[in-house]
Scaffold this active site. Structure first.
Site, short mmCIF file in Angstrom:
data_model
loop_
_atom_site.label_atom_id
_atom_site.label_comp_id
_atom_site.label_asym_id
_atom_site.label_seq_id
_atom_site.Cartn_x
_atom_site.Cartn_y
_atom_site.Cartn_z
N GLY A 130 0.76 -1.22 0.11
CA GLY A 130 0.20 -0.02 -0.18
C GLY A 130 0.87 1.21 -0.16
O GLY A 130 0.21 2.32 -0.43
N HIS A 139 21.00 -7.91 -5.07
CA HIS A 139 21.70 -7.34 -6.52
C HIS A 139 21.46 -8.13 -7.54
O HIS A 139 21.14 -7.45 -8.67
CB HIS A 139 23.03 -6.58 -6.02
CG HIS A 139 23.30 -5.23 -6.93
ND1 HIS A 139 23.97 -4.25 -6.31
CD2 HIS A 139 22.93 -5.02 -7.98
CE1 HIS A 139 24.02 -3.33 -7.09
NE2 HIS A 139 23.37 -3.83 -8.47
N ASP A 153 18.56 5.71 -5.71
CA ASP A 153 18.89 4.30 -5.77
C ASP A 153 20.10 3.96 -5.54
O ASP A 153 21.18 4.24 -6.29
CB ASP A 153 18.65 3.86 -7.27
CG ASP A 153 18.91 2.21 -7.36
OD1 ASP A 153 18.00 1.69 -7.21
OD2 ASP A 153 19.84 2.02 -8.24
N PRO A 184 8.15 7.35 -5.43
CA PRO A 184 8.22 8.10 -6.56
C PRO A 184 8.46 7.47 -7.93
O PRO A 184 9.52 6.74 -7.82
CB PRO A 184 9.22 9.24 -6.11
CG PRO A 184 9.27 9.20 -4.69
CD PRO A 184 9.02 7.71 -4.21
N ALA A 185 7.75 7.74 -8.91
CA ALA A 185 7.78 6.99 -10.19
C ALA A 185 9.50 7.38 -11.09
O ALA A 185 9.58 7.06 -12.18
CB ALA A 185 6.92 6.92 -11.25
N GLY A 234 13.62 7.95 -10.13
CA GLY A 234 14.65 8.21 -8.83
C GLY A 234 16.05 8.45 -9.49
O GLY A 234 16.39 8.48 -10.84
N LEU A 235 16.99 8.89 -8.56
CA LEU A 235 18.37 9.35 -9.22
C LEU A 235 19.12 7.67 -8.89
O LEU A 235 19.13 7.54 -7.68
CB LEU A 235 18.78 10.10 -8.32
CG LEU A 235 20.32 10.77 -8.63
CD1 LEU A 235 20.12 11.69 -9.84
CD2 LEU A 235 21.00 11.69 -7.61
N GLY A 236 19.73 7.60 -9.77
CA GLY A 236 20.83 6.63 -9.80
C GLY A 236 21.98 7.04 -9.07
O GLY A 236 22.39 8.16 -9.28
N1 LIG Z 1 20.41 -3.32 -10.27
C1 LIG Z 1 21.28 -3.34 -11.22
O1 LIG Z 1 21.97 -4.35 -11.32
C2 LIG Z 1 21.79 -2.00 -11.62
C3 LIG Z 1 22.52 -2.11 -12.90
C4 LIG Z 1 23.01 -0.98 -13.42
C5 LIG Z 1 22.62 0.20 -12.76
N2 LIG Z 1 21.76 0.39 -11.78
C6 LIG Z 1 21.27 1.67 -11.24
O2 LIG Z 1 20.65 2.35 -12.36
C7 LIG Z 1 20.97 3.83 -12.44
C8 LIG Z 1 21.27 4.30 -13.80
O3 LIG Z 1 21.87 3.51 -14.72
P1 LIG Z 1 23.36 3.83 -15.32
O4 LIG Z 1 23.88 4.91 -14.61
O5 LIG Z 1 24.14 2.82 -15.88
O6 LIG Z 1 22.62 4.69 -16.91
P2 LIG Z 1 21.87 5.81 -17.43
O7 LIG Z 1 21.00 6.63 -16.17
O8 LIG Z 1 21.00 5.14 -18.58
O9 LIG Z 1 22.78 6.89 -18.10
C9 LIG Z 1 23.56 7.82 -17.28
C10 LIG Z 1 24.37 8.61 -18.09
O10 LIG Z 1 23.63 9.34 -18.90
C11 LIG Z 1 24.06 10.85 -18.88
N3 LIG Z 1 22.92 11.44 -18.66
C12 LIG Z 1 21.83 11.54 -17.94
N4 LIG Z 1 20.76 12.27 -17.92
C13 LIG Z 1 21.21 13.07 -19.03
C14 LIG Z 1 20.51 14.00 -19.92
N5 LIG Z 1 19.33 14.54 -19.64
N6 LIG Z 1 21.04 14.40 -21.13
C15 LIG Z 1 22.37 13.86 -21.77
N7 LIG Z 1 22.90 12.75 -20.86
C16 LIG Z 1 22.48 12.49 -19.72
C17 LIG Z 1 24.77 10.89 -17.75
O11 LIG Z 1 25.86 11.56 -17.80
P3 LIG Z 1 25.86 13.16 -16.90
O12 LIG Z 1 26.27 12.72 -15.38
O13 LIG Z 1 26.99 13.87 -17.54
O14 LIG Z 1 24.55 13.87 -16.95
C18 LIG Z 1 25.33 9.41 -17.58
O15 LIG Z 1 26.73 9.30 -18.09
C19 LIG Z 1 22.74 3.47 -11.59
O16 LIG Z 1 23.11 4.86 -11.57
C20 LIG Z 1 22.29 2.47 -10.77
O17 LIG Z 1 21.92 3.41 -9.53
C21 LIG Z 1 21.29 -0.76 -11.23
#
Ligand SMILES: NC(=O)c1ccc[n+]([C@@H]2O[C@H](COP(=O)([O-])OP(=O)(O)OC[C@H]3O[C@@H](n4cnc5c(N)ncnc54)[C@H](OP(=O)(O)O)[C@@H]3O)[C@@H](O)[C@H]2O)c1
Length: 344
Positions: free
Chosen positions: A25, A128, A62, A29-30, A32-34
């Protein structure tokens, strides 16, 4: 905190961001910040982004112990809470790393993340990866653990029982899975006493995982989508020559031009409107503000949503090669592509 945030852009009202209802329930938020710096962004820069992102309206973060920055991210979260944003208004996820699946390790790992994050409970704690395989942060694609193990359901459930205990202990409000497949999740849903509230999975326009997406939604499990922009900054070990980039897809680019926005914002709008929770990473205030704003205004039309549905390329970017447990395997073995769990 300053009006308008570090980005100089107007903040987004957190109330304008859609929320996802979980089986308890509670709502999340839909967007989040990675916080994974892809082994290249310094922890202090990620911590600054957490502070700045809260200032412009993010209420979902996250995190994971393996990201190596929970200590400094925790200091930022503490500042955020001291600035007047109530703990109950923010959603914090952390994750159990792969070398901590042992029954003695789960609760201790969660307590360590709580201490680092300076919180007394987590909103969500995830396993994870379903593989209890350690590999060191920053390792390359050919790195293999001599102790690597496949998915063994009985072992996963031993870990899961400890995750359930974390809920009983009120250290975490929800538990969930990550990097799972339909065949593995069917078993976990069958055997769990406390059901997974979410499954975190790779989701972007070039990797839409329609079957797994439908499965989790039909089972009341919320999909959280990682790499929502196609992870342009991902580590070298997660790059292959076949990979494609959703932000460069002509359909995404054309929709972005029509709306006068960046293709990143199109990826976020598509994700939120489809029903998943994207967790884009950025340390750039302009980018993270635009990513949040994308969820609050100017939705895509039904035709635009349909056009993006049609550009799925089944292009998995995070293939997980380092988790392979024996010679002669390919990364597809991690993902049960034939609909059955790959035998040990
Ligand atoms: N559960 C898992 O196994 C798992 C695996 C991978 C990732 N994750 C989580 O998911 C999050 C996101 O994944 P991710 O970091 O790999 O990839 P992503 O969010 O798809 O891409 C991030 C990249 O995109 C750039 N970016 C962000 N916003 C932008 C915009 N508005 N315009 C242009 N470029 C932009 C960022 O650079 P700038 O910083 O220069 O904006 C960064 O290099 C991770 O940080 C982590 O928390 C979880």
């Amino acid at each position: 905190m300053s009006e308008g945030g570090e980005s100089g852009l107007a903040p987004v009202n957190p109330k304008a961001i859609p929320r996802r209802r979980l089986h308890t329930g509670a709502t999340m938020p839909a967007v989040g910040l990675g916080t994974f710096g892809s082994d290249s962004v310094a922890p202090k820069d990620v911590a600054a982004a957490v502070r700045g992102a809260a200032e412009v309206g993010y209420r979902h973060f996250d995190c994971a112990s393996v990201y190596g920055n929970e200590g400094v991210v925790g200091a930022s979260l503490q500042e955020v809470i001291r600035s007047g944003i109530e703990r109950a208004e923010i959603w914090v996820t952390s994750k159990l790393w792969n070398d901590k699946h042992g029954e003695k390790d789960v609760i201790a790992s969660c307590r360590k993340s709580l201490a680092d994050l300076r919180l007394d409970y987590l909103d969500l704690y995830l396993v994870h990866w379903p593989f209890p395989n350690f590999h060191p942060p920053g390792c390359d694609v050919s790195s293999r653990s001599p102790d690597a193990k496949p998915y063994v359901h009985g072992n996963y459930m031993k870990t899961w029982r400890k995750m359930e205990e974390l809920v009983d202990l009120k250290l975490v409000r929800h538990i969930g899975t990550s990097n799972m497949t339909v065949s593995k999740l069917e078993l976990v849903l069958r055997d769990a006493r406390v059901k997974p509230a979410v499954n975190e999975m790779e989701l972007h326009p070039h990797f839409q995982q329609p079957e797994l997406f439908k499965f989790v939604v039909d089972n009341g499990v919320q999909p959280i989508g990682y790499c929502p922009l196609g992870s342009p900054g991902r580590p070298e070990r997660d790059r292959t020559a076949e990979d494609t980039s959703p932000m460069e897809d002509p359909v995404v680019v054309a929709i972005a031009k029509r709306h006068g926005i960046h293709p990143a914002a199109v990826c976020i709008k598509w994700a939120v409107q489809r029903g998943q929770t994207p967790i884009p990473f950025s340390i750039n205030p302009r980018n993270y503000t635009a990513n949040l704003r994308a969820a609050a205004e100017d939705p895509l039309s039904a035709d635009e949503m349909k056009a993006i549905a049609e550009i799925d390329r089944n292009c998995r970017l995070i293939k997980g090669q380092v988790f392979l447990w024996k010679d002669g395997q390919s990364w597809e073995d991690l993902w049960d592509v034939n609909g059955v769990i790959t035998p040990p």
